[in-house]
Scaffold this motif. Structure first.
Motif, short mmCIF file in Angstrom:
data_model
loop_
_atom_site.label_atom_id
_atom_site.label_comp_id
_atom_site.label_asym_id
_atom_site.label_seq_id
_atom_site.Cartn_x
_atom_site.Cartn_y
_atom_site.Cartn_z
N TYR A 18 -23.91 0.36 -12.60
CA TYR A 18 -24.82 -0.05 -11.54
C TYR A 18 -24.09 -0.83 -10.45
CZ TYR A 18 -28.07 1.53 -15.01
OH TYR A 18 -28.72 2.31 -15.91
N HIS A 20 -23.16 -3.40 -7.25
CA HIS A 20 -23.24 -4.83 -6.95
C HIS A 20 -24.49 -5.08 -6.13
CE1 HIS A 20 -19.47 -6.46 -8.44
NE2 HIS A 20 -18.92 -5.32 -8.10
N GLU A 25 -22.17 -10.23 -3.89
CA GLU A 25 -20.93 -9.73 -4.50
C GLU A 25 -20.03 -10.89 -4.91
OE1 GLU A 25 -22.14 -8.79 -1.53
OE2 GLU A 25 -22.27 -6.61 -1.47
N ARG A 30 -24.74 -7.83 -10.24
CA ARG A 30 -25.04 -6.40 -10.20
C ARG A 30 -26.54 -6.24 -10.41
NH1 ARG A 30 -21.04 -2.63 -10.71
NH2 ARG A 30 -18.97 -3.51 -10.75
N ARG A 32 -29.71 -3.60 -11.80
CA ARG A 32 -30.12 -2.42 -12.54
C ARG A 32 -31.62 -2.26 -12.30
NH1 ARG A 32 -32.88 1.29 -15.44
NH2 ARG A 32 -31.94 1.90 -17.39
N THR A 42 -24.38 -10.20 -14.58
CA THR A 42 -22.95 -10.28 -14.31
C THR A 42 -22.20 -9.67 -15.49
OG1 THR A 42 -22.75 -12.48 -15.29
CG2 THR A 42 -23.15 -12.38 -12.91
#
Length: 70
Positions: A18, A20, A25, A30, A32, A42
């Motif tokens: 998935y 960032h 960032e 990240r 999902r 993370t």
């Protein structure tokens, strides 16, 4: 709820799949997506940490900047 839990647990095997989270960032966040929800997490050397599970209608920026107490 079980589907969200299963998706969080499945990140152990496919966390890098998935993208960032744009604008975060620098924190290594990240995202999902799952239906109307976003799982924010993370990836560490030995663990995946779920930071937040948010409904898409929530104010993402406010919640991520202010921490888990909000």
């Amino acid at each position: 709820m079980q589907e969200l839990r299963a998706a969080c647990l499945a990140l152990r095997n496919n966390a890098m799949r998935y993208a960032h989270l744009e604008g975060y960032e620098h924190k290594g966040y990240r995202r999902r997506p799952l239906g109307n929800y976003l799982i924010i997490y993370t990836v560490g050397e030995q663990a995946v940490t779920v930071v937040r599970v948010l409904h898409a209608a929530q104010n993402l920026a406010r919640l991520l900047e202010n921490g888990p107490e909000n």
